[in-house]
Design an enzyme around this catalytic site. Structure first.
Site, PDB file in Angstrom:
ATOM      1  NE  ARG A 162      -4.078   5.072   4.731  1.00 41.18           N
ATOM      2  CZ  ARG A 162      -4.633   4.319   5.669  1.00 41.18           C
ATOM      3  NH1 ARG A 162      -4.865   4.756   6.699  1.00 41.18           N
ATOM      4  NH2 ARG A 162      -4.874   3.017   5.157  1.00 41.18           N
ATOM      5  CD  GLU A 210      -2.986  -1.269   2.267  1.00 37.01           C
ATOM      6  OE1 GLU A 210      -2.804  -0.246   2.905  1.00 37.01           O
ATOM      7  OE2 GLU A 210      -3.606  -1.944   2.433  1.00 37.01           O
ATOM      8  CG  HIS A 255      -9.141   6.742   7.515  1.00 35.04           C
ATOM      9  ND1 HIS A 255     -10.118   5.809   7.263  1.00 35.04           N
ATOM     10  CD2 HIS A 255      -8.096   6.098   7.650  1.00 35.04           C
ATOM     11  CE1 HIS A 255      -9.846   4.622   7.240  1.00 35.04           C
ATOM     12  NE2 HIS A 255      -8.238   4.645   7.415  1.00 35.04           N
TER      13      HIS A 255
END
Length: 526
Positions: free
Chosen positions: A273, A98, A335
């Site tokens: 992110r 990721e 988040h």
């Protein structure tokens, strides 16, 4: 809970506010859990975490996770709890990669890793004696020697947690629950924002309770916004896992421009992110886009997409999007909280006999920006260590139960007005989204502090004069948590990681924000 129960010396009570213990933040963790891939090492993982954390990680915590975590995945999740992670065609573990990772090291169960882990752990917990699992119970406040012991000499002792006052939603009464050790594992705070990937229970309950009790809280300005949530009316910001980009998906503007190479040429679509979320935010604000597009259909065959991401595929189909044929419209949403109740390497808070594990805690691991798929592993590592520490360092109760007063209920028998609760709930969420969101500056933060300060004062008065309900408990905690985050964001005038200050003088990283006079006394609010 497993570790403490297995010691054989404790009766363990696990409480949770939903009607089912399956409902939690863990359940919604899609992507996977960090382990150790075939071409991986502890040193490589340490480096990736430190880079993603923007220089704010606690090195000892990062090293602890990298060295202890993979072995615990094998011993606790695979061998003890029976979690069956995905394998490749040859039968070997299927590791994915990721954003922010330099190796394929993430184990997964389709796109429902958290749900599977939670199901297996709960099944294992139910097999053990001396464990009671109760649902429909909401902790109101921690019981501490500093605030609740009626013996005046207790004030000279170190602050100690003795349990909690707990509201029973079915019986509509408050219980005094005393314990030799208390562990907060209450998840995140995403519901203080208008748009979030978090479930309804992520109201910041644990953080607010610990702060009121006097626990040290750290890094709460670092709220991570996930870059990709489903941008369809009615989809409630359904999370589109970062693993989708890990498997080759690309981000495009609605007019077909691939933009991540411009914003992060060294990472592209696999940037951390915070960088991806800000890049999407920039494109949307600058060009007026309602969303951007995440395209996996062009890089992965349709049958593999369905096999790898069955839940995401099914959810998108509900809203008319077939991700095997067309891109997914996405926007960022709140988040994950990288900060929280500050704990040591054993999960101990600054209050004696109070532990915190998971997203409610701040171990120092995440710094200013969490690396993808480290959250489940952090919960596993510090959960194991907290359980072992309690079992090895137990002692007798420090105060007799008679020293702890019962709960004092308000005189109002009707309970709070639902319309007022909903109005204040929305006010908090909108204020946080608009003024303490993905991009911040002194003017917005100043407005947030004034508005949230007034809201907190009004809600606290409301709380003290109305009969208790779960909704009122949650609203009070949301108000306190929102103000904690806003104050931290206002005080930190440097732009680091997930805390992005538009008014920083020298750019997004390591810069100092321009000062603006704000008429607000932060200490007075607490």
């Amino acid at each position: 809970a497993l570790r403490v129960a297995q010691s054989g010396s404790f009766n363990v009570l696990v409480i949770t506010r939903p009607a089912s213990p399956d409902e939690s933040n863990t359940r919604y963790a899609q992507g996977g859990i960090v382990s150790r891939g075939p071409s991986d090492s502890a040193d490589l993982l340490v480096q990736d975490v430190l880079v993603a954390g923007a220089g704010c990680c606690l090195p000892a915590a990062v090293r602890l996770l990298a060295e202890e975590g993979p072995a615990l995945v094998q011993r606790v999740l695979i061998e003890e709890a029976g979690v069956v992670f995905d394998r490749d065609a040859a039968g070997a573990w299927s590791y994915t990669r990721e954003g922010g990772h330099s190796a394929r090291r993430i184990l997964h169960v389709g796109d429902a890793t958290g749900r599977t882990i939670q199901k297996c752990l709960l099944a294992r917990l139910r097999q053990l004696p001396h464990v009671t699992l109760r649902t429909g119970l909401t902790a109101i406040d921690l019981i501490t020697s500093s605030h609740h012991i009626e013996n005046p000499l207790a004030r000279y002792e170190p602050p100690t947690c003795l349990g909690a006052y707990v509201y029973d939603a079915e019986g509509k009464r408050v219980h005094r629950v005393l314990a030799r050790h208390t562990i907060l594992a209450t998840g995140g705070l995403g519901r203080i924002y208008r748009y979030t990937t978090n479930p309804e229970g992520a109201r910041g309950d644990g953080l607010a309770m610990a702060y009121r009790a006097g626990a040290r809280v750290l890094n709460t300005e670092y709220i991570q916004f996930h870059p990709t949530t489903l941008a369809i009316p009615g989809a409630d910001n359904f999370l589109i896992s970062e693993a989708v980009r890990g498997e080759g998906a690309k981000l495009y503007t609605p007019d077909g421009r691939h933009f991540m190479e411009t914003h992060a040429p060294e990472w592209g679509d696999l940037a951390p992110r915070d960088i991806v979320a800000r890049a999407i935010h920039y494109e949307m604000v600058t060009h007026g886009y309602p969303h951007v597009l995440l395209d996996l259909a062009s890089t992965m065959p349709g049958d593999r997409i369905v096999a790898r991401f069955p839940n995401i595929h099914a959810e998108c189909l509900k809203h008319g999007i077939d991700m095997t044929e067309r891109p997914i419209p996405v926007v960022p949403a709140a988040h994950y909280s990288c900060g929280g109740i500050f704990v040591d390497e054993w999960g101990q808070s600054s209050i004696r006999r109070l532990y915190a594990v998971g997203e409610v805690s701040c171990t120092g691991l995440h710094g200013a920006n969490r690396l993808a798929s480290t959250s489940l592993l952090e919960g596993l590592v510090w959960g194991d260590r907290a359980g072992r520490h309690i079992a090895e360092h137990d002692g007798p109760a420090l105060y007799p139960p008679s020293d702890v007063p019962p709960w004092q209920e308000a005189d109002d028998e009707q309970g709070p007005d639902a319309v007022l609760l909903q109005h204040d709930h929305r006010n908090i969420q909108n204020t946080m989204w608009l003024y303490v969101g993905l991009a911040r500056n002194a003017h917005r933060l100043g407005r947030a502090l004034r508005d949230l300060g007034n809201l907190r004062e009004s809600i606290e008065q409301f709380y003290r004069t109305n009969r208790i309900t779960d909704e009122l408990i949650g609203l009070r905690n949301m108000a306190h948590t929102a103000l904690i985050v806003a104050v931290s964001a206002w005080r930190n005038r440097r732009s680091w990681g997930a805390h992005y200050r538009e008014d920083a003088e020298e750019g997004p990283l390591g810069a100092t924000a321009k000062t603006t006079h704000i008429e607000f006394d932060a200490k007075a609010e607490f």
